[in-house]
Design an enzyme around this catalytic site. Structure first.
Site: not given
Ligand code: TYM
Length: 333
Positions: A114, A197, A200
């Site tokens: 992230k 994967k 969101k």
């Protein structure tokens, strides 16, 4: 006999959960709530580790609760609650911060992934300590099982390490929880980028099937899923990630085995495969979307259910925290 405890949670960081959340976690939660004393949390404290819009967060928290219930979580059996309603999460997280090594926290891959996007200097300390708050979420409820998708495995390992460390330093305080990860649905892949994967934060919204998508939107996304050029319908994650993802989704949604589904499609093309998958996913998700919309039409009732869940959760969370504070040597009021 008393049932073992179970805890799991999701972030309210989008207006809808996606098919990965549903197949990787939520369907297991629904099945497990009869055999466990289950706690299902909406982790709003985690949702502020990256910047958020306050009115969206408020809406998304209720929307997440509505989707949990619409998918089959029964608030009269399981405690369904919001993390920030229980002060002990942040309190235990502080204690666990103090027994976590800096290097140990630095090895968490989610922070690396992230923070790579915006650079470590633009990432918050909250994002860095995110897995430690997650460990607190879990350990407060003394769960034996934590049903999650594959991407949470490392966080569960950290949780077990911290619980073991605390227990060996201060005496048995925490249950050591097991990750409960189903092999077939541990990782659902993005429809446009089938080696990544489903998430969101997908680059392309077409890669993501949302629980709250209209049927026509779901069908369109599945029909434009990336496949390959050999035209053969067979399950092979390495060589055929796109086709295998679609077959895996169909099998998870319908319960039909991969072998039986692929043999029923022999001699047909990817068009037929996609139609079958789209029909199955729409049939599964449409009642959930409609039920969630009904629930969202009555926010006062949703808030009442969340308050009821919080009252139940708070009891055990306070008990665990109080034991932790005693063991640490804090003078109690
Ligand atoms: P979150 O909100 O990203 O995801 C919620 C759950 O969905 C699973 N999942 C998937 N499973 C299969 N395929 C996918 N593509 C996929 N994407 C997501 C996740 O594994 C998860 O089970 N850190 C957690 C939230 C959390 C938590 C907790 C979970 C906070 N505290 C305590 C369990 C226990 C997270 O971000 O999940």
């Amino acid at each position: 006999m008393t049932k073992p405890n179970l805890l799991s949670g999701m972030q309210p960081s989008a207006a809808s959960l996606h098919l990965g959340n549903y197949l990787g976690a939520l369907t297991q939660w629904v099945k497990m709530q009869d055999d466990f004393n289950a706690y299902y949390v909406i982790v709003d404290l985690h949702a502020i580790t990256v910047s958020q819009d306050p009115s969206e967060l408020r809406q998304n928290t209720r929307r997440t609760a509505a989707q949990y219930i619409a998918a089959g979580i029964d608030p009269s059996k399981s405690a369904l609650f919001v993390q920030s309603h229980i002060p002990a999460h942040a309190q235990l997280a502080w204690v666990l911060n103090c027994i976590t090594g800096f290097g140990e926290a630095s090895r968490m891959t989610q922070f690396k992934d992230k923070s790579q996007k915006g650079g470590a200097d633009n990432s918050s300390v909250g994002l860095f300590t995110y897995p430690i708050l997650q460990a607190a979420d879990i350990l407060l409820y003394q769960p034996k099982a934590v049903p999650v998708g594959e991407d949470q495995r490392q966080h569960l390992e950290l949780t077990r390490d911290l619980a073991t460390r605390f227990n060996s330093r201060f005496g048995k305080t925490f249950e050591i929880p097991e990750a409960h990860i189903l092999k077939e649905t541990a990782k659902i892949y993005d429809l446009q980028e089938p080696t990544a994967k489903m998430s969101k934060s997908a680059q392309d919204p077409k890669g993501l099937v949302n629980l709250m998508d209209e049927p026509s939107v779901i069908a369109k996304k599945i029909k434009s899923a990336v496949t390959d050029t050999d035209g053969e319908i067979r399950f092979d994650r390495e060589a055929k990630p796109g086709v295998s993802n679609l077959i895996g989704i169909y099998s998870a949604v319908t319960g039909e085995s991969v072998e039986s589904f692929t043999s029923s499609l022999q001699g047909q093309g990817y068009g037929a495969l996609k139609t079958a998958v789209a029909d199955a996913v729409v049939a599964e998700l449409d009642p959930i979307r409609l039920r969630a919309q009904e629930l969202l039409a009555d926010p006062a009732e949703l808030d009442r259910l969340l308050a009821q869940g919080a009252a139940k959760a708070n009891q055990i969370a306070e008990r665990t925290l109080s034991d932790v504070y005693d063991k640490l040597g804090f003078v109690r009021p």
